[in-house]
Motif scaffolding. Structure first.
Motif, short mmCIF file in Angstrom:
data_model
loop_
_atom_site.label_atom_id
_atom_site.label_comp_id
_atom_site.label_asym_id
_atom_site.label_seq_id
_atom_site.Cartn_x
_atom_site.Cartn_y
_atom_site.Cartn_z
N ARG A 19 0.83 -1.21 0.00
CA ARG A 19 0.00 0.00 0.00
C ARG A 19 0.86 1.26 0.00
O ARG A 19 0.58 2.22 -0.74
N GLU A 20 1.90 1.28 0.82
CA GLU A 20 2.77 2.47 0.86
C GLU A 20 3.46 2.69 -0.47
O GLU A 20 3.64 3.83 -0.90
N ALA A 22 2.20 1.92 -3.41
CA ALA A 22 1.18 2.46 -4.32
C ALA A 22 0.91 3.93 -4.05
O ALA A 22 0.64 4.70 -4.98
N GLU A 23 0.99 4.32 -2.78
CA GLU A 23 0.75 5.73 -2.43
C GLU A 23 1.93 6.62 -2.82
O GLU A 23 1.75 7.80 -3.14
N ALA A 24 3.13 6.04 -2.80
CA ALA A 24 4.34 6.84 -3.07
C ALA A 24 4.74 6.88 -4.54
O ALA A 24 5.38 7.84 -4.98
N ARG A 29 1.25 2.00 -8.17
CA ARG A 29 -0.21 2.00 -8.13
C ARG A 29 -0.78 1.41 -9.42
O ARG A 29 -1.77 0.66 -9.40
N SER A 44 -6.94 -5.30 -4.94
CA SER A 44 -6.16 -4.35 -4.14
C SER A 44 -6.89 -4.00 -2.83
O SER A 44 -6.24 -3.83 -1.78
N TRP A 48 -5.26 -4.58 0.90
CA TRP A 48 -4.98 -3.46 1.81
C TRP A 48 -5.95 -3.35 2.98
O TRP A 48 -5.59 -2.85 4.03
#
Length: 310
Positions: A19-20, A22-24, A29, A44, A48
């Motif tokens: 998840r981190e 995909a966020e970064a 993502r 996904s 998550w």
């Protein structure tokens, strides 16, 4: 240093993985988005925010772990670290698919769909409760093979994962595996642990699943990987697409020769192993196989930043 990228197998999954990343990283993502589209569902969201029991189901865990590994690989690429920085790729069981996707031999869409098919086929090959797996700690592969043969008594019981010098996993019919686990202590094993798995993977009982995968793999395009794959069942490098296809079919029933694969890479001069994706299980195995090897885990943005910094 000569590097290999290695990709984890089932058992490394955890809620929240990737998840981190995909966020970064937008490219990370995009991997999860592509897997969701390929499967026609929000895998996904399960990865998550879902329940661990559902993520652990073979048909979910396999594409989920691949997605997380590929997201980590895309994050590395966003920081200028390329697949071709490695001499080889390798993966443990389903991780072999992740390795091939990372090296461009399989598309992410095809890989996700193959792993969903593989997960279901492996689960359906044997009725729940009829098969089992156990980890034998403290005996080498030859001792475990002899133990499995003795305990089989005409049933299926075989060495399935040769993980490292002191850990071999056996697989087969439940009663036979339980006999082997009980016998292991007498043969000098430190421990014998029945594993919480839903099917007897990498055994002859998976023959129906191998037939399903032969058909599924025959319908997808496999390209030559950007760097050679060290295959589970041969424990040596392969790049030829038709050979890769055949080995992926053989892998369903064949043993994962991880100890030999790592030793082979070390023998070719690899001394730096990067475990790309969830967990750290493979890094521990590598250290027990090749004590001089360096390992690094790539599962979070902080890991990617540390890798970029050297």
């Amino acid at each position: 240093m000569s590097r290999a990228f290695i990709f984890p197998g089932q058992g490394s999954q955890s809620i929240g993985m990737g998840r981190e990343l995909a966020e970064a990283y937008p490219a990370a993502r995009a991997v999860f988005d592509e897997v969701d589209a390929a499967l026609g569902e929000k895998l996904s969201t399960l990865i998550w925010e879902g329940e661990a029991d559902k993520l652990t189901l073979t048909e979910n865990a396999q594409p989920a772990l691949m997605a997380t590994s590929l997201a980590a690989m895309r994050a590395l690429e966003a920081e200028g670290l390329k697949i071709t920085d490695a001499a080889y790729v390798a993966g443990h069981s389903l991780g072999e698919y992740s390795a091939l996707a990372a090296a461009g031999a399989l598309s992410i869409t095809d890989c996700a769909q193959l792993l969903r098919t593989r997960g279901r086929a492996m689960q359906e090959a044997v009725p729940v409760g009829e098969g089992a797996m156990a980890a034998i700690l403290g005996l080498d592969i030859e001792a475990v093979r002899a133990l499995a043969e003795e305990a089989a008594e005409g049933a299926v019981c075989q060495a399935a994962n040769d993980n490292d010098p002191a850990q071999v996993v056996i697989s087969g019919e439940k009663a036979a595996v339980e006999r082997a686990a009980a016998l292991a202590k007498e043969k000098g094993a430190k421990r014998a642990l029945m594993l919480p798995v839903s099917a007897p993977f990498h055994s002859a009982l998976m023959t129906p699943a191998a037939a399903v995968m032969e058909e599924a793999l025959g319908k997808v395009n496999i390209s030559a990987p950007a760097v050679p794959l060290v295959a589970n069942v041969s424990a040596e490098a392969v790049s030829e697409p038709d050979r890769i296809r055949a080995l992926l079919v053989e892998q369903v029933t064949g043993a994962v020769r991880w100890r030999e694969s790592v030793a082979w890479m070390a023998g070719q001069g690899v001394d730096d192993f990067w475990e790309v994706g969830a967990g750290k299980a493979l890094s521990g195995m590598v250290k027990r196989i090749s004590r001089e090897a360096a390992t690094r885990n790539i599962g979070t943005p902080a890991d990617v930043e540390a890798a970029r910094a050297g």
